[in-house]
Every structure is written in structure tokens, then in C-alpha cells.
Design an enzyme around this catalytic site. Structure first.
Site, short mmCIF file in Angstrom:
data_model
loop_
_atom_site.label_atom_id
_atom_site.label_comp_id
_atom_site.label_asym_id
_atom_site.label_seq_id
_atom_site.Cartn_x
_atom_site.Cartn_y
_atom_site.Cartn_z
N GLU A 262 0.80 -1.24 -0.07
CA GLU A 262 0.02 0.08 -0.19
C GLU A 262 0.81 1.25 -0.02
O GLU A 262 1.38 1.60 1.05
CB GLU A 262 -0.98 -0.13 1.24
CG GLU A 262 -2.07 0.99 1.27
CD GLU A 262 -1.78 2.03 1.85
OE1 GLU A 262 -1.83 3.20 1.19
OE2 GLU A 262 -2.05 2.04 3.17
N CYS A 296 -1.58 9.07 2.43
CA CYS A 296 -1.56 8.62 1.03
C CYS A 296 -2.70 8.71 0.21
O CYS A 296 -2.60 8.78 -1.06
CB CYS A 296 -1.29 6.91 1.20
SG CYS A 296 -2.39 6.05 1.99
#
Ligand code: UN1
Length: 505
Positions: A262, A296
């Protein structure tokens, strides 16, 4: 400021950096000093773990696995439920610790703890639902089905920006799946990890399940490298930069292990001229300024339909002026500091490049040098055409706004990024929304309508495509990444028919 919660949760004399249910006397010899980004002062020190300490932790996690995998999944879920109770009882303090060590504002710190609680709840339910499919065999008197087994010791590597929640996504799911795990937190936020490990030990220890969840605070070169090359860890789940992910992915693929990556995002919000501008401004503000642009999922680009683009940019610039920047633990603060000086330098360099490339800085652009800590102004850069710097993921509150003439062009531009994590459209036009969500629409793992790019719920699978790494964590069927699948065929007849109709002998 009273930091009692820190002592209560994480620090207790000379803090060791490795635990498999018991804190080890680590042998590395050096400490990592932890500074709060709020004013740069030292708030603690943790003894780093060495490779030899890592060996001890892996052995304990392996031993725990042989026991833990035999515990019925709903009973494993029961321990996760109790973990959730502990997080509920300590939500305020854990949230404050996140703010202190990482710098996000109190509401977001507590929000992160809530995200942990949510995934614990999800995992409890999941512990009764690790379903396998049954199939119809082509052979008479045969039964076929698939089942899911625990996989082993999982390696979890996390970044500073979500120092608790990303661990929780992995740990809660891996634990109900019957895996044990070793967590290597960011060296920027080891205290959050220590606080969590202490809670884990309170819940798992008395039940005889030490070693199910382990923590190791170590350097990338010593502990990180050992983990990713360690065949005893069948899955490495890593969150962080694309550069880090490429390295981890390559190393783990080299030993044919499994990876769940991720990584970064370069997330855009498309706004068309039917959008509710008020809602769009609020969504963009949270996406771009929330967590000081260090998610993110942070919104890095706004692609706005030309008739409203400049007006929207000016409205946003006005909203940015009212963002209270300061101590994240103080009421009323909307944006805390960046994590460290390196992050401030990266921010300043990106703003300078944006200017050099012809971008117009509508607001912000400076570091706040009147105080200690790592504070910057949230920044909006306007340009008629795409700036090269907007291709970079700068982990800071910088937003690039450009106008578009057709939705096709906007979608192509939104997809024209190395990463493919999150995306959004603000529109009240059903056709535009569906176009954005269609096969030729957003290429990201997350695509939202009238919601910003950040702040996903745990119920969905979280992750993205391209340089984001392809992994999916948290909800939906992400649990399948943490188990090994087995296809079983049972012959309950009197004969041995072969598949594909083969007659043999
Ligand atoms: C991250 O930044 O690594 O969707 C995770 C969000 C949060 C998780 C972000 N729920 O913004």
C-alpha cells in the site's frame, strides 16, 4: 503541556524496542530518539532491536503460530473484541499520543484510534465468516470445496503517518485468520507502537497467547532487510513510499513470497460545473489540508471545469486563509506540523519548483519560522496547464489546480499519474458520475462521488493500482491475502473416475 498520557501509555523507564509478549533486553546498543514535531523537543528514547533480537521474536511468533492456528476463529475474534474494548477505554490518550508523536490534530488522532476500533469490530464479525466456496464436481459421488488456512508469521511494515490504524488493519485481520505477526513500525513513531504492544500484551498474555502480535523497533538496514528476505514470513504487508515498495516487492518476489503493498498516491479531485461548490470546497479542504497533506490519500490535484475553475481556486484560497495552524493538541487547530525538517525542506523545494515551472502560488508557500517545530502554510498553486512537479507525491499540503474543457480530458489527466490510489468527482450530473466510475473512468483503487479522496471507511478494500502497489487491506475480502487457499476434492463413491474423462489402464 501535560504529557502524562505518554508515560501512562508508552514510556516506563528505559524503553526496550522489541516484544513478543515480553519486552526483550535488546542487544543493538543504540537508541532511537523520538522528537515531537510540535516543537522538536525530545519526548523519549527507545532501544533499537538487533538482528539477534529479531531472531528471538521470529522464533516466539513461530511457536505462537503452532498454537494460535488451532484456536477456533471465533475465539480468536473474541480476543480482538477485547482489544477493541481497550482501545475504546483509552481512545483519548491514544489519540493524543498520535498527535504528540506524529503531529496530526487531536480530532484526526482520535479518528485514527476510531479506525482501529472499527477494524477490530469488523474482524470480530469476520471471525465467523471466513467462507470458502463449494463447487460442483464433474465426477459422480465427488465433492469439491475450498477452504482457507492460516498462513504463518506475517511481517507488517508501517509508515509514520498512520502509526496505529495501518497496523490495526493488518493485525486485526491477520489475527482472526490465525496468523501471528511481527510489526516493524516507522522509526519516526515508535512510541505509538510501544503503547499498542503494551495493550496487546495485557489482552493476549493472560490468555496464554504471547507472541501472536509482536513488535520490533529496528532500522531498515538491520531489521527491515532481514524481514523482507526471511522465508519464514510468507507475507510481507508494507505501507510507505513507492520507492520503498519497489524494493520490498522485488526482494519478496525474489524468494517467491507474498507481498501486500500500500504505497503512495497522487490523488485528484475532478469538479464539474454542476457541482455543489460549497461541498466541493469542504471536501477539497479536508483532502488537501487534513493531516497536513501527509495521508497517502491526500488530495494533491484539483481538476476543475473551466467556467468555475478560477472561482473555485479563489474560494479555496480564501478558505485556506482561515486554517488555524499550530499545536495539534490545542482546540481550534486545523493543521499541525509536518513530521520533520526533511518534510519541510521537501515542501519548500516543491513550491520553488512550482514557481519555476510557471505556477501561480495563490496562497501559502512558506514555512513558519516564527516558532519551533515543523510548520508550513497550506498552499495552492494555479496553472493553466499541468506542471511537471504535480507528478510528484510531495508529502505536504500543496494543491495544484488546473482547468479542463471536457470531462474526457479531465479523466485522462486524473489517470495520468504513476500512482493509482484514490480519486473523486464532485458533480450533480448522473452521467458524469457514471462516466467517472465506468470502465474508461478513474483507474484508481478508490473512486468517490461528492466525497474527497481521503478518509475511507474500513469496510471497503483499501489500496490502489500501478505504483500504489496493487495490495488491498482492511475490509471487504482483503482477508484472503492473509490466508492460504486449499482446494479439496473428496471421492465418496466406489470407483475412481478421473477428471477430463481420462481412461487410464
Ligand atoms: C494512509 O494514508 O496510509 O482513507 C492511510 C484514509 C484513511 C487511511 C489513510 N482512512 O485517508
Amino acid at each position: 503541556m501535560n504529557y502524562d498520557f505518554l508515560t501512562k501509555l508508552a514510556l516506563d523507564g528505559a524503553q526496550q524496542g522489541a516484544s513478543h509478549g515480553q519486552w526483550l533486553e535488546t542487544t543493538h546498543g543504540e537508541t532511537v530518539r523520538v522528537h515531537t514535531p510540535i516543537d522538536g523537543t525530545e519526548i523519549g528514547a527507545v532501544h533499537l532491536a538487533s538482528r539477534a533480537d529479531y531472531e528471538q521474536v521470529v522464533s516466539a511468533a513461530q511457536a505462537a503460530f503452532t498454537k494460535w492456528r488451532m484456536v477456533p476463529a471465533p475465539q480468536r475474534g473474541e480476543l480482538i473484541r477485547r482489544l477493541g474494548e481497550e482501545f475504546r477505554a483509552n481512545k483519548k490518550e491514544l489519540g493524543a499520543l498520535i498527535s504528540l508523536e506524529m503531529g496530526k490534530i487531536r480530532a484526526e488522532g482520535e479518528g485514527e484510534v476510531q479506525e482501529c476500533i472499527d477494524i477490530f469490530d469488523f474482524a470480530v464479525g469476520l471471525s465467523r465468516q471466513l467462507y470458502g466456496l463449494t463447487m460442483h464436481s464433474e465426477r459422480p459421488d465427488h465433492r469439491m470445496y475450498e477452504q482457507w488456512h492460516p498462513m504463518g508469521v506475517i511481517g507488517i511494515i508501517t509508515a509514520f503517518n498512520f502509526p496505529m490504524a495501518v497496523w490495526a488493519w493488518n493485525a486485526a485481520i491477520a489475527a482472526v485468520c490465525g496468523d501471528t505477526m511481527i510489526w516493524k513500525p516507522s522509526l519516526k513513531t515508535p512510541l505509538c507502537a510501544i503503547a499498542i504492544q503494551k495493550i496487546v500484551d495485557r489482552v493476549f498474555g493472560p490468555e496464554g497467547h504471547d507472541g501472536v502480535m509482536c513488535t520490533i523497533v529496528g532500522t531498515d538496514s538491520e531489521v527491515g532487510e532481514t524481514m523482507i528476505h526471511d522465508k519464514r514470513l510468507p507475507l510481507i504487508s508494507a505501507t510507505g513510499s513507492c520507492r520503498m515498495g519497489r524494493h520490498v516487492g522485488t526482494a519478496v518476489a525474489g524468494r517467491l513470497g507474498r507481498c501486500l503493498l500500500e504505497l503512495g498516491g497522487n490523488n485528484a479531485i475532478v469538479v464539474d460545473d454542476t457541482a455543489d461548490e460549497e461541498i466541493a470546497v469542504r471536501g477539497i479542504l479536508f483532502g488537501a489540508v487534513g493531516t497536513a497533506g501527509q495521508r497517502c490519500t491526500s488530495t494533491r490535484r484539483v481538476l476543475a471545469s473551466r467556467p468555475l475553475a478560477r472561482r473555485l481556486a479563489d474560494r479555496l484560497a480564501a478558505a485556506y486563509q482561515s486554517v488555524a495552524i499550530g499545536d495539534p493538541l490545542e482546540d481550534g487547530t486545523l493543521m499541525g506540523p509536518l513530521i520533520d525538517q526533511l518534510a519541510v525542506d521537501g515542501y519548500l523545494a516543491a513550491v520553488q519548483q512550482a514557481r519555476d515551472q510557471g505556477g501561480e502560488v495563490l496562497c501559502g508557500g512558506k514555512a513558519l519560522t516564527d516558532r519551533a517545530g515543523f510548520y508550513v502554510e497550506p498552499t495552492i498553486v494555479w496553472s493553466e496547464t499541468r506542471l511537471p512537479i504535480s507528478r510528484e507525491e510531495t508529502f505536504a499540503p500543496i494543491l495544484y489546480i488546473t482547468p479542463w474543457d471536457t470531462l474526457e480530458q479531465a479523466i485522462a489527466d486524473q489517470n495520468d499519474a504513476d500512482q493509482g490510489l484514490s480519486s473523486a468527482i464532485f458533480t450533480r450530473d448522473l452521467l458524469s458520475a457514471e462516466q467517472f466510475l465506468g470502465h474508461a473512468g478513474s483507474d484508481c483503487g478508490i473512486a468517490n462521488v461528492n466525497i474527497g479522496t481521503s478518509g475511507a471507511e474500513i469496510g471497503g478494500a483499501f489500496g490502489g493500482e500501478k505504483d500504489t502497489g496493487g495490495g488491498r487491506e482492511a475490509g471487504s475480502d482483503s482477508w484472503k491475502a492473509y490466508m492460504r487457499r486449499q482446494t479439496c476434492t473428496i471421492n465418496h463413491g466406489q470407483d475412481l473416475p478421473l477428471a477430463q474423462g481420462i481412461q487410464f489402464g
